[in-house]
Design a protein around this motif. Structure first.
Motif, PDB file in Angstrom:
ATOM      1  N   ILE A 164       9.395  19.763  19.955  1.00  0.00           N
ATOM      2  CA  ILE A 164       8.239  20.629  20.178  1.00  0.00           C
ATOM      3  C   ILE A 164       7.080  19.989  19.414  1.00  0.00           C
ATOM      4  CG2 ILE A 164       7.399  22.991  20.152  1.00  0.00           C
ATOM      5  CD1 ILE A 164      10.185  22.616  21.566  1.00  0.00           C
ATOM      6  N   ILE A 165       6.213  19.276  20.134  1.00  0.00           N
ATOM      7  CA  ILE A 165       5.239  18.395  19.508  1.00  0.00           C
ATOM      8  C   ILE A 165       3.803  18.826  19.828  1.00  0.00           C
ATOM      9  CG2 ILE A 165       4.456  15.994  19.304  1.00  0.00           C
ATOM     10  CD1 ILE A 165       7.361  16.427  18.388  1.00  0.00           C
ATOM     11  N   PRO A 166       3.013  19.143  18.803  1.00  0.00           N
ATOM     12  CA  PRO A 166       1.601  19.452  19.053  1.00  0.00           C
ATOM     13  C   PRO A 166       0.833  18.199  19.476  1.00  0.00           C
ATOM     14  CG  PRO A 166       2.194  19.891  16.742  1.00  0.00           C
ATOM     15  CD  PRO A 166       3.377  19.268  17.393  1.00  0.00           C
ATOM     16  N   ASP A 167      -0.071  18.366  20.414  1.00  0.00           N
ATOM     17  CA  ASP A 167      -0.905  17.240  20.861  1.00  0.00           C
ATOM     18  C   ASP A 167      -1.641  16.606  19.675  1.00  0.00           C
ATOM     19  OD1 ASP A 167      -0.130  17.709  23.489  1.00  0.00           O
ATOM     20  OD2 ASP A 167      -1.914  18.895  23.954  1.00  0.00           O
ATOM     21  N   GLY A 176      10.229  19.063  13.913  1.00  0.00           N
ATOM     22  CA  GLY A 176       9.826  19.433  15.261  1.00  0.00           C
ATOM     23  C   GLY A 176      10.937  19.347  16.299  1.00  0.00           C
ATOM     24  N   TRP A 177      12.130  18.964  15.889  1.00  0.00           N
ATOM     25  CA  TRP A 177      13.278  18.877  16.801  1.00  0.00           C
ATOM     26  C   TRP A 177      14.147  20.113  16.629  1.00  0.00           C
ATOM     27  CZ3 TRP A 177      15.620  14.140  19.055  1.00  0.00           C
ATOM     28  CH2 TRP A 177      14.766  13.047  19.015  1.00  0.00           C
ATOM     29  N   GLN A 221      -0.917  25.933  18.212  1.00  0.00           N
ATOM     30  CA  GLN A 221       0.204  26.488  17.441  1.00  0.00           C
ATOM     31  C   GLN A 221       0.912  27.602  18.205  1.00  0.00           C
ATOM     32  OE1 GLN A 221       1.076  25.054  14.366  1.00  0.00           O
ATOM     33  NE2 GLN A 221       2.967  26.159  14.747  1.00  0.00           N
ATOM     34  N   ALA A 222       0.181  28.361  19.008  1.00  0.00           N
ATOM     35  CA  ALA A 222       0.811  29.428  19.791  1.00  0.00           C
ATOM     36  C   ALA A 222       1.851  28.842  20.745  1.00  0.00           C
ATOM     37  CB  ALA A 222      -0.246  30.221  20.553  1.00  0.00           C
ATOM     38  N   LYS A 242       9.709  23.351  11.876  1.00  0.00           N
ATOM     39  CA  LYS A 242       8.827  23.485  13.038  1.00  0.00           C
ATOM     40  C   LYS A 242       7.486  22.888  12.640  1.00  0.00           C
ATOM     41  CE  LYS A 242       6.917  27.494  13.647  1.00  0.00           C
ATOM     42  NZ  LYS A 242       6.660  28.905  13.976  1.00  0.00           N
ATOM     43  N   MET A 243       6.871  22.149  13.543  1.00  0.00           N
ATOM     44  CA  MET A 243       5.583  21.540  13.208  1.00  0.00           C
ATOM     45  C   MET A 243       4.500  22.597  13.046  1.00  0.00           C
ATOM     46  SD  MET A 243       4.989  17.850  14.629  1.00  0.00           S
ATOM     47  CE  MET A 243       6.263  16.682  15.000  1.00  0.00           C
TER      48      MET A 243
END
Length: 166
Positions: free
Chosen positions: A123-126, A111-112, A89-90, A152-153
């Motif tokens: 911006i996509i978390p694994d 997330g866009w 998340q950071a 935001k994700m």
């Protein structure tokens, strides 16, 4: 021959240097590698002042880019975006905050975001990508439903959806 055969070219009206400086400040392992300037050759076509910035070559985390000051003929759209894979998340927060600064908040969803030059970023978390690979269709549906309601994700929110807690 260059080991990386693909270089991304971003077209700007006249903000190539400003954008490149901003981008290299956001990503690790990044630098401006060259700045080329217009000359009087072809001025009847490009209409740029001799000595003004034409091309800024730079790398973002080792990936080569060029930013071209080509004038107001073309604009960025969400049809092309750059996906940033984030470990936690950071990292999501870092890229979201830095790239979204001055951007159009109306273009932030799932997330866009579009930065202040109109360049689109995902911006996509694994973790999201891992959840999408799950063979359990119900888990995937829950994660997608949660993501569709996010700007935001949020990794914790995605995790709760994946585990059926929301």
């Amino acid at each position: 021959m260059s080991p990386n055969k693909i270089t991304t070219c971003l077209w700007f009206d006249s903000q190539a240097e400003e954008a490149a400086k901003n981008y290299v400040s956001v990503f690790p392992n990044s630098e401006i590698t060259n700045i080329s300037h217009y000359t009087s050759v072809g001025q009847e076509h490009h209409k740029k002042e001799p000595g003004s910035v034409m091309i800024v070559s730079f790398t973002l985390n080792g990936h080569p880019f060029v930013a071209l000051n080509g004038g107001p003929l073309y604009f960025h759209t969400a049809a092309t975006s750059f996906m940033i894979h984030c470990a936690d998340q950071a990292e999501v927060d870092h890229y979201w905050n830095k790239l979204g600064e001055g951007g159009d908040e109306q273009k932030q969803a799932c997330g866009w975001l579009a930065d202040k030059w109109g360049v689109s970023w995902q911006i996509i978390p694994d973790q999201f990508m891992e959840y999408m690979k799950d063979k359990d269709g119900e888990k995937v549906k829950r994660v997608l439903a949660a993501m569709m309601n996010m700007t935001k994700m949020d990794i914790e929110g995605l995790k709760k959806a994946y585990e059926g807690e929301e």
